[in-house]
Design an enzyme around this catalytic site. Structure first.
Site, short mmCIF file in Angstrom:
data_model
loop_
_atom_site.label_atom_id
_atom_site.label_comp_id
_atom_site.label_asym_id
_atom_site.label_seq_id
_atom_site.Cartn_x
_atom_site.Cartn_y
_atom_site.Cartn_z
N LYS A 44 -13.24 65.92 -11.68
CA LYS A 44 -11.98 65.38 -12.16
C LYS A 44 -11.41 64.38 -11.16
O LYS A 44 -10.51 63.61 -11.47
CB LYS A 44 -10.95 66.52 -12.33
CG LYS A 44 -11.39 67.63 -13.25
CD LYS A 44 -10.33 68.76 -13.15
CE LYS A 44 -10.88 70.02 -13.77
NZ LYS A 44 -10.06 71.19 -13.43
N GLY A 45 -11.92 64.42 -9.94
CA GLY A 45 -11.31 63.67 -8.83
C GLY A 45 -11.18 62.18 -9.05
O GLY A 45 -10.26 61.55 -8.54
N LYS A 76 -16.73 59.35 3.63
CA LYS A 76 -16.71 60.06 4.93
C LYS A 76 -18.12 60.01 5.50
O LYS A 76 -18.88 60.96 5.35
CB LYS A 76 -16.30 61.52 4.71
CG LYS A 76 -14.84 61.73 4.47
CD LYS A 76 -14.41 63.16 4.77
CE LYS A 76 -14.53 64.03 3.55
NZ LYS A 76 -13.79 65.31 3.66
N PHE A 123 -10.21 66.73 5.62
CA PHE A 123 -10.07 67.07 4.20
C PHE A 123 -8.85 66.37 3.63
O PHE A 123 -7.74 66.54 4.13
CB PHE A 123 -9.95 68.59 4.00
CG PHE A 123 -10.06 68.97 2.56
CD1 PHE A 123 -11.30 69.04 1.94
CD2 PHE A 123 -8.92 69.25 1.81
CE1 PHE A 123 -11.41 69.36 0.59
CE2 PHE A 123 -9.02 69.57 0.46
CZ PHE A 123 -10.26 69.63 -0.14
N VAL A 124 -9.07 65.54 2.61
CA VAL A 124 -7.97 64.76 2.04
C VAL A 124 -7.66 65.17 0.61
O VAL A 124 -8.53 65.68 -0.12
CB VAL A 124 -8.27 63.23 2.10
CG1 VAL A 124 -8.24 62.72 3.53
CG2 VAL A 124 -9.61 62.90 1.44
N ASP A 183 -8.03 67.03 -5.07
CA ASP A 183 -7.28 68.29 -5.11
C ASP A 183 -7.56 69.21 -3.93
O ASP A 183 -8.53 69.04 -3.19
CB ASP A 183 -7.63 69.06 -6.38
CG ASP A 183 -9.00 69.74 -6.28
OD1 ASP A 183 -9.97 69.05 -5.90
OD2 ASP A 183 -9.10 70.94 -6.54
N ARG A 205 -3.31 66.64 -7.03
CA ARG A 205 -3.97 65.46 -7.61
C ARG A 205 -2.97 64.37 -7.95
O ARG A 205 -3.31 63.20 -8.05
CB ARG A 205 -4.72 65.84 -8.90
CG ARG A 205 -5.91 66.76 -8.69
CD ARG A 205 -6.73 66.85 -9.99
NE ARG A 205 -7.64 67.97 -10.00
CZ ARG A 205 -8.85 67.98 -9.48
NH1 ARG A 205 -9.30 66.91 -8.87
NH2 ARG A 205 -9.62 69.04 -9.57
P1 5GP Z 1 -20.54 65.31 -1.66
O1 5GP Z 1 -21.53 65.79 -2.66
O2 5GP Z 1 -20.69 63.87 -1.28
O3 5GP Z 1 -20.53 66.20 -0.44
O4 5GP Z 1 -19.13 65.55 -2.25
C1 5GP Z 1 -18.51 64.82 -3.22
C2 5GP Z 1 -17.39 65.63 -3.83
O5 5GP Z 1 -16.83 66.57 -2.91
C3 5GP Z 1 -16.23 64.73 -4.21
O6 5GP Z 1 -16.37 64.24 -5.51
C4 5GP Z 1 -15.03 65.68 -4.09
O7 5GP Z 1 -14.85 66.37 -5.28
C5 5GP Z 1 -15.45 66.66 -3.00
N1 5GP Z 1 -14.87 66.31 -1.69
C6 5GP Z 1 -15.51 65.86 -0.61
N2 5GP Z 1 -14.67 65.64 0.42
C7 5GP Z 1 -13.44 65.96 -0.04
C8 5GP Z 1 -12.12 65.92 0.53
O8 5GP Z 1 -11.89 65.55 1.69
N3 5GP Z 1 -11.12 66.32 -0.29
C9 5GP Z 1 -11.29 66.75 -1.56
N4 5GP Z 1 -10.22 67.10 -2.25
N5 5GP Z 1 -12.52 66.77 -2.14
C10 5GP Z 1 -13.57 66.39 -1.38
#
Ligand code: 5GP
Length: 176
Positions: A42-43, A130, A151-152, A158, A164
């Site tokens: 949903k992000g 990141k 963590f943002v 969320d 959100r």
């Molecule tokens: P990845 O598979 O690249 O580790 O993670 C992607 C997903 O992790 C993003 O779509 C998001 O939903 C979640 N995510 C990664 N870092 C953060 C963060 O700092 N804050 C939040 N709210 N979600 C994160």
């Protein structure tokens, strides 16, 4: 939430300018084509809704949902499709719209999965990146902001499904 405090990392104004910039670039790169923008639920919903209104060429929109971190702030490493696309993407120009690239596992998986469905092209636009947290090599084609390993939340992102609706991207600090 009393044991958390928020610190603005990227302001709504900075986001607005960056979204315009990315949309301009995308409009130029996809000129004379009709890209299908795929929002990762949903992000990415807030980012996608602002982005598409700044893009000046015809486009289509679809959504995909993948497993997320759930209530935890650490990566589980497991990626699973929870809601698939409504249509075939064969021959289409795909632009995956993501909120943040962290370990890279989600986009790596989506890239391979969607890539196997015979699209004409696939690119990725992410608002945030990141790079310090990568577990697999992954570079988005369009990136809004590179951020530190924090963590943002906000602007679609969320914590336990909350925050959100914040206009800024904020760091969530846990109080001792
Ligand atoms: P990845 O598979 O690249 O580790 O993670 C992607 C997903 O992790 C993003 O779509 C998001 O939903 C979640 N995510 C990664 N870092 C953060 C963060 O700092 N804050 C939040 N709210 N979600 C994160």
């Amino acid at each position: 939430m009393a044991n958390h405090s928020l610190e603005v990392l990227i302001s709504a104004e900075q986001i607005k300018d960056k979204v315009r910039e990315l949309a301009k670039e995308i409009s130029k790169d996809y000129k004379a084509r009709t890209p299908l923008l795929i929002g990762v639920l949903k992000g990415a919903v807030v980012f996608l809704s602002d982005l598409i209104r700044e893009i000046e060429i015809p486009l289509e929109v679809d959504f995909i949902a993948v497993s997320s971190y759930g209530a935890d702030t650490a990566s589980s490493g497991i990626v699973r499709i929870q809601k698939d696309l409504d249509q075939s993407i064969k021959g289409k120009d795909i632009l995956i719209v993501e909120d943040i690239v962290d370990t890279g596992l989600t986009l790596n998986y989506l890239f391979e999965n969607l890539g196997s469905r015979q699209p004409n092209s696939i690119k990725v636009v992410t608002l945030l990146d990141k790079p310090d947290r990568r577990k697999v090599k992954f570079e988005a084609d369009y990136c809004g902001f590179k951020i530190p390993d924090r963590f943002v939340i906000g602007y679609g992102l969320d914590f336990n499904e909350k925050y959100r609706n914040l206009n800024d991207v904020c760091i969530l600090n846990e109080q001792p």
